[in-house]
Design a protein around this motif. Structure first.
Motif, PDB file in Angstrom:
ATOM      1  N   TYR A   1       0.855  -1.198   0.000  1.00  0.00           N
ATOM      2  CA  TYR A   1       0.000   0.000   0.000  1.00  0.00           C
ATOM      3  C   TYR A   1       0.892   1.250   0.000  1.00  0.00           C
ATOM      4  O   TYR A   1       1.629   1.471  -0.931  1.00  0.00           O
TER       5      TYR A   1
ATOM      6  N   ALA B   1      -0.681   5.180   4.726  1.00  0.00           N
ATOM      7  CA  ALA B   1      -1.772   4.346   5.233  1.00  0.00           C
ATOM      8  C   ALA B   1      -1.345   3.538   6.454  1.00  0.00           C
ATOM      9  O   ALA B   1      -2.101   3.388   7.425  1.00  0.00           O
ATOM     10  N   VAL B   2      -0.110   3.041   6.439  1.00  0.00           N
ATOM     11  CA  VAL B   2       0.366   2.214   7.553  1.00  0.00           C
ATOM     12  C   VAL B   2       0.578   3.067   8.801  1.00  0.00           C
ATOM     13  O   VAL B   2       0.251   2.641   9.915  1.00  0.00           O
TER      14      VAL B   2
ATOM     15  N   THR C   1      -2.780   3.837  10.345  1.00  0.00           N
ATOM     16  CA  THR C   1      -3.260   2.637  11.032  1.00  0.00           C
ATOM     17  C   THR C   1      -2.535   2.443  12.359  1.00  0.00           C
ATOM     18  O   THR C   1      -3.153   2.095  13.375  1.00  0.00           O
TER      19      THR C   1
ATOM     20  N   LEU D   1      -3.954   4.774  15.031  1.00  0.00           N
ATOM     21  CA  LEU D   1      -5.239   4.303  15.557  1.00  0.00           C
ATOM     22  C   LEU D   1      -5.049   3.113  16.502  1.00  0.00           C
ATOM     23  O   LEU D   1      -5.737   3.014  17.535  1.00  0.00           O
ATOM     24  N   LEU D   2      -4.124   2.220  16.169  1.00  0.00           N
ATOM     25  CA  LEU D   2      -3.862   1.073  17.042  1.00  0.00           C
ATOM     26  C   LEU D   2      -3.247   1.508  18.370  1.00  0.00           C
ATOM     27  O   LEU D   2      -3.610   0.979  19.433  1.00  0.00           O
TER      28      LEU D   2
ATOM     29  N   GLY E   1       0.791  -0.835  17.359  1.00  0.00           N
ATOM     30  CA  GLY E   1       0.666   0.549  16.906  1.00  0.00           C
ATOM     31  C   GLY E   1       2.016   1.230  16.769  1.00  0.00           C
ATOM     32  O   GLY E   1       2.260   1.959  15.798  1.00  0.00           O
TER      33      GLY E   1
ATOM     34  N   PHE F   1       3.721  -0.232  13.610  1.00  0.00           N
ATOM     35  CA  PHE F   1       3.116   0.258  12.376  1.00  0.00           C
ATOM     36  C   PHE F   1       3.339   1.754  12.163  1.00  0.00           C
ATOM     37  O   PHE F   1       3.135   2.251  11.056  1.00  0.00           O
ATOM     38  N   SER F   2       3.761   2.462  13.198  1.00  0.00           N
ATOM     39  CA  SER F   2       4.046   3.893  13.067  1.00  0.00           C
ATOM     40  C   SER F   2       5.535   4.147  12.877  1.00  0.00           C
ATOM     41  O   SER F   2       5.951   4.882  11.981  1.00  0.00           O
TER      42      SER F   2
ATOM     43  N   CYS G   1      -1.638   9.992  13.494  1.00  0.00           N
ATOM     44  CA  CYS G   1      -2.455   9.952  12.271  1.00  0.00           C
ATOM     45  C   CYS G   1      -2.280  11.227  11.454  1.00  0.00           C
ATOM     46  O   CYS G   1      -2.214  11.181  10.217  1.00  0.00           O
TER      47      CYS G   1
END
Length: 458
Positions: free
Chosen positions: A78, A82-83, A86, A89-90, A118, A121-122, A184
């Motif tokens: 992707y 986007a990651v 996400t 949010l996690l 989270g 992914f960040s 985010c």
């Protein structure tokens, strides 16, 4: 074919990405660093053993590292934007649900697993996209981005303590989770480079016959390769050597912060002075990252040589640190360790990009984090065992210093391997050019022989 923006901009909007990554580093790694402030509060609430509570942090760290390959593969499929969104949010979900404090299993699943996922992914795509946006200034950009961890950790300590005092540990977790929603926002600002994140193949006209067709086919194949996670990196000697360095470095880096405070107590240093050692560590770490990033950007020294030098200096400072016998000497050696640690963090991602190339960087970063995690898990228990056997906290620092010396050896071997490969490619290039003068020489020799034969006949 790739789009026109395939070359890194090396500035411009890239600095917006760097600032966004700076904030992401603070809202992920710095939160993980200072989460120990909640330790006593959570322990008193659940009335559990310290080892039981410590599993919250252990699950977070484990998930952070194990989730890195997943985050990298999602970036390839992707976009980094986007990651990161996400991940934000996690991270928020982990803190917001954790503030309910139902039981220990609940805490493991929320502030442990969800928060760790989270962070993974960040953190992973934020570091990765900075390297995509920069080439010549990559070291400086990575240094500035990673410095967010130090800057936020320095302020989060007193801020988290104030939150716990005002709202309790549950309210503090909820507020911190809300703060992490800013990840985010940072993710939205990380505008993807199309040619880097999702290379596209355009077919404006049918390929011409002959060499043009084969060239177009190769471009198409390389595009498909870049859109999949490259597990074959594990078969590349350069990556394996650098991964071995990562394991040994991680075994050492988690040890000094673990035993620094107990060592100071054993020297009879007051508790208030001991706390200042952690502040010194954060400040010189911050300075080391920025100064090393600036120096690496001058390209006066090969980056892998610079990394080898900083690793050697860290091991030296760790070997000298146990010689401290009062606060002043301990603060000086701690400052040396923190500064050189910051210089190492500033350039080690840049070296990884140079080792594997930018086309495989996303995959390499995820795999490197996954492999390096084994060193982080083995280092503290091994150092603890050595400390127990020796009955002295100094033994842990000696173990960390010796392990870093071995890590530097792998960097030297990697550098020699790369130099040998470069010499081999240079030799091959020369041999490809040699047939022309070789043929000309034999042509002249053949002509001379014909003239001699003609003279003999006459």
């Amino acid at each position: 074919m790739q789009s026109k923006d395939s070359s890194p901009p090396d500035g411009g909007y890239g600095w917006v990405v760097v600032v966004s990554a700076f904030i992401v580093m603070g809202l992920t790694a710095a939160v993980l660093k200072t989460f120990g402030l909640f330790f006593v509060e959570i322990q008193e609430h659940f009335d559990e053993l310290a080892s039981t509570i410590s599993w919250i942090t252990s699950v977070t760290i484990a998930t952070f590292h194990l989730g890195a390959p997943v985050a990298s593969s999602l970036c390839v499929k992707y976009t980094h934007r986007a990651v990161v969104i996400t991940g934000g949010l996690l991270a928020f979900s982990g803190m917001a649900l954790g503030c309910l404090g139902l039981n220990m299993i609940w805490m493991y699943a929320t502030t442990g697993f969800l928060q760790g996922l989270g962070i993974s992914f960040s953190w992973t795509p934020a570091i990765s996209i900075v390297s995509h946006y920069f080439s010549k200034k990559r070291a400086l950009a990575n240094a500035i981005a990673s410095a967010g961890e130090c800057a936020f950790a320095f302020t989060f300590g007193p801020f988290f303590q104030w939150l716990i005092g005002q709202y309790g540990w549950k309210g503090a977790l909820l507020i911190i989770g809300g703060t992490q929603l800013n990840i985010c926002v940072c993710g939205i600002l990380m505008r993807p480079l199309t040619s880097r994140c999702r290379p596209e193949v355009s077919h404006p006209e049918p390929p011409p016959p002959g060499n043009g067709a084969s060239k177009r086919d190769k471009e198409g194949k390389s595009t498909i390769t870049h859109r999949t996670f490259n597990w074959m990196l594990l078969r590349r000697a350069e990556f394996v050597l650098y991964a071995m360095f990562g394991i040994l470095a991680a075994m050492s880096f988690f040890v000094p912060p673990l035993f620094l405070v107990p060592l100071s107590y054993s020297l009879g240093i007051d508790e208030s002075w001991t706390a200042s050692l952690l502040s010194i560590l954060a400040m010189v770490d911050f300075a080391g990252r920025l100064l090393c990033g600036w120096y690496a950007n001058l390209h006066l020294t090969k980056t892998i040589h610079l990394l080898t030098m900083t690793i050697t200096l860290i091991s030296t400072s760790l070997m000298l640190l146990p010689l401290a016998n009062n606060y002043l000497s301990l603060a000086i050696f701690t400052g040396f360790y923190g500064f050189f640690f910051g210089t190492t963090v500033a350039v080690h991602i840049t070296v990884l990009a140079e080792v594997v190339g930018m086309s495989d960087f996303d995959s390499a970063l995820g795999l490197f984090m996954l492999i390096r995690s084994s060193g982080g898990f083995l280092g503290p228990p091994l150092a603890g065992l050595i400390v127990d056997m020796a009955g002295d906290y100094r033994a842990g620092f000696y173990m960390a210093g010796a392990t870093l010396i071995l890590a530097a050896v792998f960097l030297i071997v990697l550098d020699q391997f790369q130099q040998r490969s470069e010499r081999g490619s240079h030799t091959n290039t020369k041999s490809e050019k040699s047939p022309l003068p070789y043929t000309s020489f034999h042509f002249l020799k053949l002509q001379k022989r014909r003239y001699q034969d003609h003279d003999v006949v006459v």
